[in-house]
Design a protein around this motif. Structure first.
Motif: not given
Ligand code: FAD
Length: 503
Positions: A41-67
């Motif tokens: 990493x970093x490596x290329x991948x397609x799939x660039x448009x995220x949903x709020x459920x990922x950003x405010x749900x899972x990412x928050x759970x993972x603890x990466x919101x500030x990052x």
């Protein structure tokens, strides 16, 4: 060369968003986790448009919101569609969904190389043993067929084995580890599309405040995505039906530009743009085909599949990373619970399977309907179906769905926002719709039939029932999603038997 043999609780194959999510949530509960990733990493991948459920749900759970905030990713308020016969684009804004109506009413457009690296490094910080440039070459199986680990090759060519109580296959669409489940991969008859995509500098932006929205524009043979990644960089791709795939044989760039030429808004946005044509990860025009499938088995004794290793539907509405990370959460809960002996393996994986398939099916049926919506009568790809009279509440439900919040999983939304949602009156909701834009053209007439698909209708009815039951004095509890099923533990990392809470 020395060949190592190790024993851990869980080995995760693949360090994309699905793999990093599950590895983080297992390590957080103190289990030993090795994550093997083929690339550096970093490596290329397609799939660039995220949903709020990922950003405010899972990412928050993972603890990466500030990052994530510090990374400065493009702020996505929603989507802009020029779809079907109507020449005027319409917007949907996440803020219209009750789950994501306040400070969580956005997602991001991300450069996946950066986003995936944030999640992978976080998994390592949380205690997962992350090993890059380790290519998993096969699964280990006991005599009774249970998967007991994997074999892999490291960067120096060394061949090793890891035994594990569970193997999580998060290796994306390419790997064949899923075969160890004994299931089949069923390709969708409906979504037999091909995508050709590249990157541009200097493309235009939609008017503020929607400049970070994804723009999707239909043309006769398919549709184009236009995803602003930075102020200068834009991801542009065409999704076309398989019958038209011969048009992208040969010169890929010429094919992409030919499809751009068929559009009006995307073409206009690219007037002063130049395609990135260097040896960076964005310099290539790429093709993906046959990407819509679901495996008949998402798990078998000792192995569980998540993300593209299990299923993927279609890029429209950007559900891939959501499905991968949500499945990562579900798999972590099941494995944590079984390792901690709080739930039986059978019950834990039935819950994983039931919730994951439900999320997949809702999107599958919804997206199938969307593809059939309001097509140009005379075109091959867009067969007409007229849609009329969408009530406001259905539009909210539509946005909840496309934001990734249809399951009502507390971890996929912001807890405070969920509580607030239950308190809001119908009047507040329609005022919010006025304030936030909502339907900006006559597109209110276009969605009705989307809700006639049985699974989608069922979800909408559940959502209405939840809202109706949320009067004053009622304590907000997360009910089992599946009949007779389990509920998430308060920290979101395990399963528990439901208990009725006195009100
Ligand atoms: P991946 O992101 O594919 O990660 C899998 C990882 O496993 C990779 O890093 C790979 O190197 C590693 N790996 C593979 N084999 C091995 C092995 N043998 N050993 C070790 N490691 C291995 N989704 C969205 O959310 N938004 C979008 O806008 C969107 N657009 C898309 C457009 C197109 C044309 C397509 C085809 C898909 C799109 N997607 C989109 C879907 C998205 O790309 C995937 O759903 C998402 O990347 C899945 O994540 P994952 O973690 O399951 O797998």
């Amino acid at each position: 060369m020395e060949s190592r043999k190790e024993q851990v609780d869980v080995v995760v194959v693949g360090g994309g968003p699905g793999g990093s999510t599950v590895a983080t949530l297992l390590a957080r509960r103190g289990h030993s986790v090795v994550l093997l990733e083929k690339e550096k990493f970093p490596r290329y991948q397609i799939g660039e448009s995220l949903l709020p459920a990922t950003v405010h749900g899972v990412c928050k759970l993972l603890g990466v919101t500030e990052e994530m905030e510090a990374a400065g990713f493009m702020y996505k308020r929603g989507g802009s569609f020029r779809w079907g016969t109507n020449p005027v684009p319409w917007n949907f804004l996440f803020s219209i969904s009750p789950e994501y109506s306040g400070p969580t009413s956005n997602a991001y457009q991300v450069e996946r190389a950066r986003f995936d690296e944030i999640l992978l490094r976080n998994a390592a910080r949380c205690g997962a043993d992350v090993r890059e440039e380790c290519d998993v070459t096969g699964s280990l199986q006991a005599d009774d067929g249970r998967v007991t680990g994997v074999s892999y090759r490291d960067a120096d060519g060394g061949e090793h084995e890891i035994s594990a109580t569970y193997v999580v296959d998060a290796s994306g669409n390419r790997s064949s580890l899923w075969r160890a489940t004994g299931g089949e991969r069923k390709y969708s008859e409906h979504f037999q599309n091909v995508a050709v995509f590249g990157y541009f500098n200097g493309g235009g932006r939609l008017p503020e405040p929607n400049s970070g929205n994804i723009l999707c524009e239909a043309f006769d043979e398919g549709w184009l995505w236009y995803i602003p990644l930075t102020d200068d960089l834009t991801s542009v791709g065409a999704v076309i039906s398989r019958e038209n795939a011969s048009q992208i044989q040969g010169d890929r760039e010429a094919a992409l530009m030919k499809f751009v030429d068929r559009s009006s808004y995307v073409k206009d946005m690219l007037t002063d743009a130049t395609r990135v044509n260097d040896d960076s990860m964005y310099g290539e025009v790429r093709i993906r085909k046959d990407y819509s499938y679901a495996n008949t088995r998402f798990h078998a004794p000792g192995i569980v599949l998540i993300g593209d290793a299990a299923c993927f539907i279609d890029p429209v509405f950007s559900t891939g990373v959501h499905l991968a990370t949500y499945a990562g959460v579900l798999a972590a809960r099941s494995i944590n619970s079984v390792l901690e002996k709080s739930v039986s393996e059978e019950r834990a994986f039935a819950e994983f399977d039931g919730r994951y398939r439900r999320e997949y099916s809702v999107f599958y049926e919804f997206l199938s309907s969307f593809y059939h919506m309001d097509q140009a009568e005379d075109s091959y790809f867009w067969r007409a179906r007229k849609v009329t009279n969408l009530p406001q509440s259905s539009f909210e439900a539509f946005v909840s769905l496309v934001a990734g919040g249809s399951s009502k999983e507390r971890v996929l939304t912001d807890g405070a926002q969920v509580a607030e949602r239950f308190a809001r009156s119908a009047e507040d909701i329609s005022r919010a719709a006025e304030r936030t834009g909502g339907m900006e053209t006559d597109s209110g007439q276009r969605m009705n039939h989307l809700f006639s698909a049985p699974v989608v209708r069922e979800v909408m009815e559940e959502m209405n029932a939840l809202q109706a039951n949320s009067g004053e004095g009622t304590e907000v509890v997360e009910p089992p999603l599946l009949e007779g099923g389990l509920v998430p533990t308060p920290d979101g990392l395990g399963w528990a038997e439901p208990v009725s809470v006195p009100v």
